[in-house]
Design an enzyme around this catalytic site. Structure first.
Site, short mmCIF file in Angstrom:
data_model
loop_
_atom_site.label_atom_id
_atom_site.label_comp_id
_atom_site.label_asym_id
_atom_site.label_seq_id
_atom_site.Cartn_x
_atom_site.Cartn_y
_atom_site.Cartn_z
CE1 TYR A 116 -3.31 2.74 0.07
CE2 TYR A 116 -3.15 2.80 2.39
CZ TYR A 116 -3.86 3.29 1.56
OH TYR A 116 -4.43 4.34 1.20
CG ASP A 156 -4.03 1.86 -3.64
OD1 ASP A 156 -3.51 2.29 -4.78
OD2 ASP A 156 -4.76 2.10 -3.18
CG HIS A 260 -9.23 0.37 -4.59
ND1 HIS A 260 -8.06 0.68 -5.43
CD2 HIS A 260 -9.59 1.33 -3.65
CE1 HIS A 260 -7.66 1.75 -4.76
NE2 HIS A 260 -8.46 2.04 -3.66
#
Length: 272
Positions: A116, A156, A260
């Site tokens: 992340y 991500d 998402h």
């Protein structure tokens, strides 16, 4: 072997979202064929994650998690059909290893990373933090890519690598997430002659998207005005086995359980 990556936008919310209609994250886990699911933005302690995912764990999933030292922030995890052989939190960074930004799990000769990467805001400390993370993590990526074992970093990335990765790229050229220096950083590690391959792009060449993030606001989802910032990058030992990739986009805005969507890649090699 099937690997999925999904930013859950809060694991407790993702589990509760659409639960009354049996359409949330837990029903998705019951239906998925994935062997490994990399999670980002868990935003919970390990104890809270165990509680939220208890039904899935009872059904055989194993959870490896890295929570943030700041309550309610960040957090990454890996769900797997079998228990990993080893789990590592962080990548050797004094600043970031306790922030819930990166975790690796080993399964035989395969390493699965869940990332992340920080989001930023030009001209602020948030962007400075993102730049520092990129610098440190980039050094680690170079090392990981040179290993002989299979490796994939899912997550991500908060950066659109090319113009094909953002619907409104022209309106974002000066914004964090599509800055020239961020895109150049991606190109250092991803692409022909580089340590890693963006396997979703490799399997969907020359076409916009497939996007996997859309704002909750306005008509972004309905108009497919999204960003492709949820990636699976595989080193050469694994990338050659990627055979199919898809974004599991909800059929309607009202059926989403995160902002998402799951990004799923099938590999021709067996799960170790």
């Amino acid at each position: 072997m099937i690997i999925t990556s999904i930013n859950v936008n809060g694991i407790r919310a993702a589990v509760k979202q659409r639960s009354e209609e049996n359409l949330g994250m837990l029903p998705w886990l019951r239906e998925t064929k994935a062997d490994v699911v990399a999670l980002q933005e868990v935003r919970a302690t390990h104890k809270q994650s165990l509680a939220a995912l208890a039904p899935a764990l009872d059904e055989g999933w194993h959870l490896s998690a890295a929570e943030s030292s700041t309550a309610g922030r960040n957090g990454v995890a890996v769900l797997s059909r079998r228990e990993p052989d080893a789990v590592r939190i962080g990548f050797g960074s004094a600043e970031f290893d306790e922030t819930g930004r990166y975790l690796e799990a080993d399964f035989g000769d395969l390493t699965v990373g869940s990332l992340y990467l920080p989001s930023g805001d030009v001209g602020t400390e948030r962007q400075d933090e993102k730049d520092r993370f990129r610098a440190e993590f980039g050094e680690y990526l170079g090392t990981l890519g040179r290993r002989r074992r299979k490796a994939v970093v899912c997550g991500d990335w908060n950066i659109g690598h090319t113009e094909l990765d953002i619907k409104n790229w022209k309106g974002n050229v000066k914004n964090s997430g599509f800055l020239p220096e961020e895109r150049a950083w991606m190109s250092t590690y991803i692409g022909a002659g580089r340590p890693f391959t963006d396997v979703v792009r490799e399997l969907h060449p020359g076409t916009p998207g497939p996007y996997a993030w859309w704002s909750w606001r306005g008509k972004a989802f309905d108009n497919d005005s999204g960003w492709r910032i949820d990636l699976q990058i595989a080193n050469n030992a694994l990338a050659q086995h990627a055979t199919a990739a898809r974004v599991e986009r909800a059929e309607a805005y009202s059926l989403r359980w995160s902002d998402h969507a799951p990004v799923t890649v099938e590999y021709s090699c067996d799960m170790p």
